[in-house]
Design an enzyme around this catalytic site. Structure first.
Site, PDB file in Angstrom:
ATOM      1  CE  LYS A 161      -3.923  -2.331   0.481  1.00 24.13           C
ATOM      2  NZ  LYS A 161      -5.118  -2.276  -0.387  1.00 24.13           N
ATOM      3  CE  LYS A 187      -5.336  -9.868  -2.782  1.00 24.51           C
ATOM      4  NZ  LYS A 187      -5.312  -8.540  -3.467  1.00 24.51           N
ATOM      5  CG  ASP A 189      -4.694  -3.333  -3.855  1.00 26.78           C
ATOM      6  OD1 ASP A 189      -4.202  -2.599  -2.981  1.00 26.78           O
ATOM      7  OD2 ASP A 189      -5.791  -3.927  -3.727  1.00 26.78           O
ATOM      8  CD  GLU A 190      -8.697  -3.880  -5.351  1.00 30.70           C
ATOM      9  OE1 GLU A 190      -9.046  -2.741  -4.995  1.00 30.70           O
ATOM     10  OE2 GLU A 190      -7.964  -4.623  -4.641  1.00 30.70           O
ATOM     11  CG  HIS A 279      -9.504  -9.083  -5.419  1.00 31.31           C
ATOM     12  ND1 HIS A 279     -10.616  -8.274  -5.490  1.00 31.31           N
ATOM     13  CD2 HIS A 279      -8.737  -8.584  -4.409  1.00 31.31           C
ATOM     14  CE1 HIS A 279     -10.538  -7.329  -4.563  1.00 31.31           C
ATOM     15  NE2 HIS A 279      -9.402  -7.490  -3.888  1.00 31.31           N
ATOM     16  CE  LYS A 320     -10.442  -1.850   3.020  1.00 34.02           C
ATOM     17  NZ  LYS A 320      -9.212  -1.285   2.443  1.00 34.02           N
TER      18      LYS A 320
HETATM   19  O1  LIG Z   1      -7.915  -2.910  -1.563  1.00 33.53           O
HETATM   20  C1  LIG Z   1      -8.305  -3.374  -0.453  1.00 33.53           C
HETATM   21  O2  LIG Z   1      -9.137  -2.818   0.209  1.00 33.53           O
HETATM   22  C2  LIG Z   1      -7.738  -4.702  -0.077  1.00 33.53           C
HETATM   23  O3  LIG Z   1      -6.522  -4.821  -0.744  1.00 33.53           O
HETATM   24  C3  LIG Z   1      -7.527  -4.764   1.428  1.00 33.53           C
HETATM   25  O4  LIG Z   1      -6.641  -3.770   1.846  1.00 33.53           O
HETATM   26  P1  LIG Z   1      -6.429  -3.500   3.407  1.00 33.53           P
HETATM   27  O5  LIG Z   1      -5.877  -4.735   4.015  1.00 33.53           O
HETATM   28  O6  LIG Z   1      -5.458  -2.356   3.436  1.00 33.53           O
HETATM   29  O7  LIG Z   1      -7.739  -3.135   3.995  1.00 33.53           O
HETATM   30  C4  LIG Z   1      -8.645  -5.798  -0.624  1.00 33.53           C
HETATM   31  O8  LIG Z   1      -8.803  -5.513  -1.995  1.00 33.53           O
HETATM   32  C5  LIG Z   1      -9.995  -5.955   0.022  1.00 33.53           C
HETATM   33  O9  LIG Z   1      -9.870  -6.682   1.194  1.00 33.53           O
HETATM   34  C6  LIG Z   1     -10.994  -6.678  -0.878  1.00 33.53           C
HETATM   35  O10 LIG Z   1     -12.226  -6.845  -0.229  1.00 33.53           O
HETATM   36  P2  LIG Z   1     -12.818  -8.293   0.102  1.00 33.53           P
HETATM   37  O11 LIG Z   1     -11.706  -9.038   0.786  1.00 33.53           O
HETATM   38  O12 LIG Z   1     -13.988  -8.041   1.008  1.00 33.53           O
HETATM   39  O13 LIG Z   1     -13.191  -8.877  -1.178  1.00 33.53           O
HETATM   40 MG   LIG Z   2      -7.251  -4.452  -2.681  1.00 33.21          MG
END
Ligand SMILES: O=C(O)[C@@](O)(COP(=O)(O)O)[C@H](O)[C@H](O)COP(=O)(O)O
Ligand SMILES: [Mg+2]
Length: 425
Positions: A161, A187, A189-190, A279, A320
């Site tokens: 991040k 990992k 990010d998406e 994801h 969150k």
């Molecule tokens: O971009 C984000 O928010 C995350 O990388 C988490 O970051 P943090 O660890 O900094 O919160 C993930 O994409 C979410 O968890 C996806 O949601 P879910 O797992 O509900 O599909």
């Molecule tokens: Mg993410």
């Protein structure tokens, strides 16, 4: 000449055949429409009917679905609205092994029908024939042992991040800091794919070089969830690159790429022995409103059938993001379904060490725990953030409290000072 009308698609005495796909919907009939009328239209429009009476005769095989159960009207109930109906679909309606075709039936036009004010595909009971026409996961939760040699604790992942904008070099260095701090998986990010500031192939090569260094130094296997999301042909190119560079996983944004593309990637990963991390970005566009759309439970079922090994399923409300029934979904991903491998649930989104005990009490330890902000936001940086999360998980696996572990782990003590056991807002 015989003909079919909406009335032919409802029979409350019908007993589904073993080979039928049974779907549970929640519907809110439009004004002036009874539940029975709405249910018959759902069954009709999602199988072979339409609004007009249709003549049928020679050369027609009836693939019509049947609405066979109508539940109580629970409008106004806390977590669900409308009336539950069940519809049985004959096996012959579907093309075995084609998820897009199946969804065009059970989650297609009916989502926009005027006969209902809202409609939600809440659950599916998949019959053996249809289920086994899909490959299912190649590894499932066996990835823990097969890739990391871990049996008694969750595997840990972290997303660098800020989500995007890091250079390739910095991304890989953050990976090294996290891996040597005790994390198993880096990992993407998406929304990180092949942008100019961090090109895919360079990122793959440099991150794996840091991975090898960290594995050497820690004596622990490490891996990388690299995001191959792209157009299907390009995605296959990237999958091939991942295999030839010696990584064990690919990550796919399964909702935004679409199930057809996921099925194609699954085939290639079978040939290459790669695990798939799914994801679910955009899932909430389908499942967030409890009275409309497609539930996360059904999306998870689809993901298992098409064959992903790991899937984000939420944080039982501790993180969150809004979650739906994480525990129930995780159970479905574990339960036996005609011999399909299970799927490893991924808890992610607003997690930090202070939330680990409550999370694992709810999910068990056969999961993957991902923390991005909960590691890189640590006051002393990524390496200490990783050490803190690992300490929290090791303490849980050893049956020790966070407080006791924090006495010997300054990294954990700092994280608890910083975030306590609060859910981020
Ligand atoms: O971009 C984000 O928010 C995350 O990388 C988490 O970051 P943090 O660890 O900094 O919160 C993930 O994409 C979410 O968890 C996806 O949601 P879910 O797992 O509900 O599909
Ligand atoms: Mg993410």
């Amino acid at each position: 000449m015989a003909g079919i009308t909406y009335e032919d698609f409802i029979d409350l005495s019908y007993d589904p055949a073993a080979a039928d796909l049974v779907c549970t919907f929640r519907i809110e009939p439009a004004a002036g429409m009874t539940v029975e009328e709405a249910a018959s239209r759902v069954a009709s429009e999602s199988s072979n009917g339409t609004w007009a009476a249709l003549p049928t005769g020679e050369g027609f095989t009836d693939m019509g679905a049947t609405a066979f159960a109508i539940g109580d009207d629970e409008s106004g109930a806390a977590d669900s609205a409308g009336t539950e109906i069940k519809v049985a679909y004959p096996e012959g309606l579907f093309e075995p092994g084609s998820m897009p075709q199946i969804l065009s039936c059970i989650a297609g036009n009916i989502m926009g029908m005027k006969a209902v004010d809202s409609i939600r595909l809440a659950d599916c009971e998949w019959p053996e024939g249809l289920t086994t026409s899909f490959p299912g996961p190649q590894f499932g939760s066996d990835v823990r042992e097969e890739i990391f040699g871990v049996a008694d604790r969750p595997i840990l992942a972290t997303v660098p991040k800020p989500k995007v904008g890091l250079s390739t070099e910095t991304h890989a260095e953050v990976g090294y800091e996290a891996w040597t701090g005790g994390v198993d998986l880096l990992k993407d990010d998406e929304n990180l794919t092949d942008q100019a500031f961090n090109p895919f192939h360079d990122r793959l090569v440099e991150s794996l070089a840091q991975r090898d260094r960290a594995a050497e130094e820690t004596g622990e296997p490490k891996s990388y969830l690299i995001n191959v999301t792209a157009g299907t042909n390009e995605m296959l190119e990237r999958v091939d690159q991942v295999a030839s560079e010696g990584c064990e996983y690919v990550m796919v944004d399964v909702i935004t790429t679409g199930w057809a593309a996921v099925q194609t990637v699954r085939e290639r990963c079978e040939e290459l022995g790669l695990a798939i991390h799914a994801h679910r970005a955009m899932h909430a566009a389908f499942d967030r409103l409890s009275h409309h759309g497609v539930s996360m439970r059904v999306l998870a079922q689809i993901a298992r059938l098409v064959g992903v090994d790991q899937l984000h399923t939420g944080t039982v409300g501790l993180g969150k993001l809004a979650n739906e029934d994480t525990v129930g979904i995780n159970a479905w991903l574990r339960d036996d379904h005609y011999g399909l491998n299970d799927v490893l649930p991924v808890a992610s989104g607003g997690l930090h060490p202070g939330l680990v005990p409550d999370l694992l009490d709810a999910t068990g330890t056969n999961v993957c725990v991902q923390a991005g902000g909960g590691i890189h936001g640590h006051p002393h940086g990524t390496h200490e953030g990783a050490k803190a999360l690992r300490a929290a998980v090791d303490a849980y696996a050893a049956g020790r409290s966070l407080e006791a572990k924090a006495e010997e782990s300054p990294a954990l003590a700092t994280a608890i000072d910083e975030w306590g056991t609060e859910t981020p807002r």
